[in-house]
Design a protein around this motif. Structure first.
Motif, PDB file in Angstrom:
ATOM      1  N   SER A 167     -26.178  -8.981  25.624  1.00  0.00           N
ATOM      2  CA  SER A 167     -26.105  -7.579  26.036  1.00  0.00           C
ATOM      3  C   SER A 167     -27.457  -6.943  25.751  1.00  0.00           C
ATOM      4  O   SER A 167     -28.334  -7.584  25.157  1.00  0.00           O
ATOM      5  CB  SER A 167     -24.976  -6.831  25.302  1.00  0.00           C
ATOM      6  OG  SER A 167     -25.210  -6.821  23.906  1.00  0.00           O
ATOM      7  N   ASP A 168     -27.633  -5.717  26.150  1.00  0.00           N
ATOM      8  CA  ASP A 168     -28.928  -5.055  26.007  1.00  0.00           C
ATOM      9  C   ASP A 168     -29.266  -4.825  24.532  1.00  0.00           C
ATOM     10  O   ASP A 168     -28.615  -4.021  23.858  1.00  0.00           O
ATOM     11  CB  ASP A 168     -28.905  -3.709  26.743  1.00  0.00           C
ATOM     12  CG  ASP A 168     -30.285  -3.058  26.816  1.00  0.00           C
ATOM     13  OD1 ASP A 168     -31.191  -3.477  26.063  1.00  0.00           O
ATOM     14  OD2 ASP A 168     -30.460  -2.140  27.638  1.00  0.00           O
ATOM     15  N   GLU A 170     -31.632  -3.268  23.220  1.00  0.00           N
ATOM     16  CA  GLU A 170     -32.150  -1.931  22.945  1.00  0.00           C
ATOM     17  C   GLU A 170     -31.021  -0.913  22.812  1.00  0.00           C
ATOM     18  O   GLU A 170     -31.226   0.191  22.325  1.00  0.00           O
ATOM     19  CB  GLU A 170     -33.118  -1.510  24.062  1.00  0.00           C
ATOM     20  CG  GLU A 170     -34.378  -2.387  24.112  1.00  0.00           C
ATOM     21  CD  GLU A 170     -35.362  -1.935  25.183  1.00  0.00           C
ATOM     22  OE1 GLU A 170     -34.923  -1.270  26.155  1.00  0.00           O
ATOM     23  OE2 GLU A 170     -36.543  -2.226  25.044  1.00  0.00           O
ATOM     24  N   LYS A 171     -29.824  -1.311  23.259  1.00  0.00           N
ATOM     25  CA  LYS A 171     -28.662  -0.417  23.161  1.00  0.00           C
ATOM     26  C   LYS A 171     -27.615  -0.937  22.174  1.00  0.00           C
ATOM     27  O   LYS A 171     -26.845  -0.162  21.620  1.00  0.00           O
ATOM     28  CB  LYS A 171     -28.020  -0.245  24.551  1.00  0.00           C
ATOM     29  CG  LYS A 171     -28.932   0.418  25.580  1.00  0.00           C
ATOM     30  CD  LYS A 171     -28.246   0.513  26.936  1.00  0.00           C
ATOM     31  CE  LYS A 171     -29.160   1.170  27.965  1.00  0.00           C
ATOM     32  NZ  LYS A 171     -28.534   1.232  29.299  1.00  0.00           N
ATOM     33  N   ASN A 172     -27.596  -2.252  21.982  1.00  0.00           N
ATOM     34  CA  ASN A 172     -26.598  -2.867  21.112  1.00  0.00           C
ATOM     35  C   ASN A 172     -27.281  -3.667  20.009  1.00  0.00           C
ATOM     36  O   ASN A 172     -27.855  -4.727  20.269  1.00  0.00           O
ATOM     37  CB  ASN A 172     -25.667  -3.768  21.935  1.00  0.00           C
ATOM     38  CG  ASN A 172     -24.640  -4.499  21.083  1.00  0.00           C
ATOM     39  OD1 ASN A 172     -24.401  -4.135  19.931  1.00  0.00           O
ATOM     40  ND2 ASN A 172     -24.035  -5.543  21.642  1.00  0.00           N
ATOM     41  N   LYS A 173     -27.225  -3.162  18.783  1.00  0.00           N
ATOM     42  CA  LYS A 173     -27.909  -3.837  17.666  1.00  0.00           C
ATOM     43  C   LYS A 173     -27.267  -5.173  17.308  1.00  0.00           C
ATOM     44  O   LYS A 173     -27.862  -5.997  16.609  1.00  0.00           O
ATOM     45  CB  LYS A 173     -27.928  -2.930  16.434  1.00  0.00           C
ATOM     46  CG  LYS A 173     -26.569  -2.594  15.857  1.00  0.00           C
ATOM     47  CD  LYS A 173     -26.687  -1.667  14.667  1.00  0.00           C
ATOM     48  CE  LYS A 173     -25.337  -1.281  14.094  1.00  0.00           C
ATOM     49  NZ  LYS A 173     -24.559  -2.424  13.598  1.00  0.00           N
TER      50      LYS A 173
END
Length: 235
Positions: A167-168, A170-173
């Motif tokens: 997943s992204d 930059e959005k999902n740590k």
């Protein structure tokens, strides 16, 4: 070096640096330094750059512009970026050639496969501009197409993230990074590596793709040396 001949794909946005648009001379100089490191090791280097920092045909079309006209404008944006990178590379002491899919003889050679390969054999860095020369095709597709044509060993996609995640990041740590993944897994998981046309062309021609963080110093050299940097997509 693990790879003798590479096709380096850079996004136009990468050239912006910290700016909102356009070209950051500091970022150009940084990329030239990274490219020089592998050039001095004897790696034959071809480069394709996007044009998103200047103009995107898809964005223009979404605002009412004719898509074909917009795509041609985007192709010209890639030529501007190619000229900027060419200047930075030559400032750093490297010999280059800019070849374009659209004829612009005053500033670049027309793309001719045999001539491009000869330049590479002579140690010149070849920058391919104007995409494929056709609307509706991305610079990702142009990169894979040129990579196949010149017999590149690998497509190196330099981005601002350090590989392919589930997943992204930059959005999902909690996003999980893949060190190695197959073409089939990328498709089945619906991961975004390149557009479908480019990805399928790479798969059909058994041309591996490595996605890595181009903005981290030394990464390009590590990738070309075969170190596990970023994500490698293979059969």
């Amino acid at each position: 070096m693990k790879y003798k001949r590479i096709l380096l794909k850079l996004s136009g946005e990468a050239l912006m640096g910290d700016r909102n648009y356009g070209i950051d001379p500091k970022r150009l100089a940084e990329y030239a330094k990274e490219i020089k490191q592998i050039h001095e090791k004897g790696v034959e280097i071809a480069i394709v750059i996007g044009g998103g920092n200047i103009f995107r045909g898809v964005a223009g079309a979404s605002n009412g512009m004719d898509r074909v006209q917009g795509d041609y404008m985007g192709m010209l944006a890639t030529v501007i970026n190619g000229m900027a990178l060419q200047g930075a590379l030559e400032e750093a002491g490297m010999l280059t050639r800019l070849q374009t899919a659209l004829k612009i003889e005053a500033i670049a050679e027309p793309y001719i496969k045999r001539r491009a390969v000869r330049h590479l054999e002579k140690g010149r860095i070849v920058i391919f501009g104007a995409g494929t020369g056709n609307p509706y095709f991305t610079t990702d597709t142009a990169a894979v197409l040129r990579g196949v044509e010149i017999g590149a060993d690998v497509i190196l996609k330099g981005t601002r993230v350090d590989g392919v995640y589930n997943s992204d990041p930059e959005k999902n740590k909690d996003a999980v990074k893949f060190d190695y993944i197959s073409f089939e897994e990328v498709l089945s998981k619906g991961l975004n590596v390149m557009d479908t046309t480019a990805f399928t062309l790479s798969q059909e021609n058994k041309l591996p793709i490595i996605v890595f963080d181009m903005n981290k110093e030394g990464n390009l050299l590590k990738v070309c040396n075969g170190e596990t940097i970023g994500t490698t997509v293979t059969l």
